[in-house]
Design an enzyme around this catalytic site. Structure first.
Site, PDB file in Angstrom:
ATOM      1  N   GLN A 115       0.841  -1.201   0.000  1.00 28.21           N
ATOM      2  CA  GLN A 115       0.000   0.000   0.000  1.00 28.21           C
ATOM      3  C   GLN A 115       0.876   1.250   0.000  1.00 28.21           C
ATOM      4  O   GLN A 115       1.191   1.802   1.050  1.00 28.21           O
ATOM      5  CB  GLN A 115      -0.906  -0.009   1.225  1.00 28.21           C
ATOM      6  CG  GLN A 115      -1.800   1.175   1.311  1.00 28.21           C
ATOM      7  CD  GLN A 115      -3.258   0.807   1.305  1.00 28.21           C
ATOM      8  OE1 GLN A 115      -3.626  -0.310   1.577  1.00 28.21           O
ATOM      9  NE2 GLN A 115      -4.091   1.767   0.987  1.00 28.21           N
ATOM     10  N   PHE A 116       1.268   1.692  -1.199  1.00 30.23           N
ATOM     11  CA  PHE A 116       2.150   2.868  -1.301  1.00 30.23           C
ATOM     12  C   PHE A 116       1.490   4.126  -0.747  1.00 30.23           C
ATOM     13  O   PHE A 116       2.170   5.057  -0.340  1.00 30.23           O
ATOM     14  CB  PHE A 116       2.604   3.085  -2.745  1.00 30.23           C
ATOM     15  CG  PHE A 116       1.550   3.626  -3.662  1.00 30.23           C
ATOM     16  CD1 PHE A 116       1.400   4.991  -3.837  1.00 30.23           C
ATOM     17  CD2 PHE A 116       0.699   2.772  -4.358  1.00 30.23           C
ATOM     18  CE1 PHE A 116       0.435   5.499  -4.683  1.00 30.23           C
ATOM     19  CE2 PHE A 116      -0.270   3.260  -5.190  1.00 30.23           C
ATOM     20  CZ  PHE A 116      -0.413   4.630  -5.358  1.00 30.23           C
ATOM     21  N   THR A 117       0.163   4.153  -0.686  1.00 35.50           N
ATOM     22  CA  THR A 117      -0.527   5.364  -0.232  1.00 35.50           C
ATOM     23  C   THR A 117      -0.314   5.654   1.248  1.00 35.50           C
ATOM     24  O   THR A 117      -0.654   6.746   1.715  1.00 35.50           O
ATOM     25  CB  THR A 117      -2.043   5.298  -0.528  1.00 35.50           C
ATOM     26  OG1 THR A 117      -2.609   4.189   0.174  1.00 35.50           O
ATOM     27  CG2 THR A 117      -2.293   5.163  -2.016  1.00 35.50           C
TER      28      THR A 117
END
Length: 171
Positions: free
Chosen positions: A79-81
């Site tokens: 989850q890069f966010t």
């Protein structure tokens, strides 16, 4: 590295309505990697995750057992966010590690969990895909973990904000 850890009764990941992975009771872990993370961060986060006491013991006393103690499954989702900054109302993700390097470190994290625990109990989404994550949160219980920032990383990150030097944050 950051992880949002959710105690779940079940969780699954689908891509285009196709099931990628699923677990029963255990942990769903959203994993974010920043550009300065290393294998030391992987080691720290995997150790903390496996020893985190989020489950009750046989007598019903809360916060006594880890996922490892209970021999439960873990579903990890990249989850890069998690590494965002808001510019007004728009998220900016420049703090997230990019592409192949992020995928390699994420894979190292999964392998580390498997070696330290039980590889058959570690499940994964699909790195870089547009996923649907279905979580049946238990409690609900949600914990945030983050690897400590090394002094040299902290100094470098604290002295600049969006490319502008910030004198008030210098170490």
């Amino acid at each position: 590295m950051k992880a949002i850890v959710q105690r779940v009764t079940s969780a699954k990941v689908t891509v285009n309505d196709k099931l990628i992975s699923s677990i029963g009771r255990g942990l769903c872990v959203l994993v974010g990697i920043t550009h300065s993370d290393t294998e030391k961060d992987v080691e720290y986060l995997s150790r903390k995750l496996l020893s985190l006491r989020l489950f009750e013991d046989t007598s019903g006393k809360r916060w006594q057992k880890s996922v490892q103690d209970e021999k439960l499954e873990i579903l990890c989702v990249s989850q890069f966010t998690l590494y965002h900054r808001l510019k007004g109302n728009k998220p900016d993700f420049h703090m997230a590690m990019q592409g192949d390097k992020a995928q390699q470190l994420y894979q190292t994290f999964l392998e580390r969990l498997g070696k330290s625990y039980d590889a058959t109990k570690i499940k994964d989404g699909k790195f870089g895909a547009y996923m649907q994550v279905h979580i049946q949160n238990d409690g609900p219980v949600t914990i945030e973990l983050e690897s400590p920032i090394a002094p040299e990383k902290k100094s470098k990150e604290a002295t600049t904000t969006n490319g502008v030097e910030d004198e008030s944050n210098k170490v």
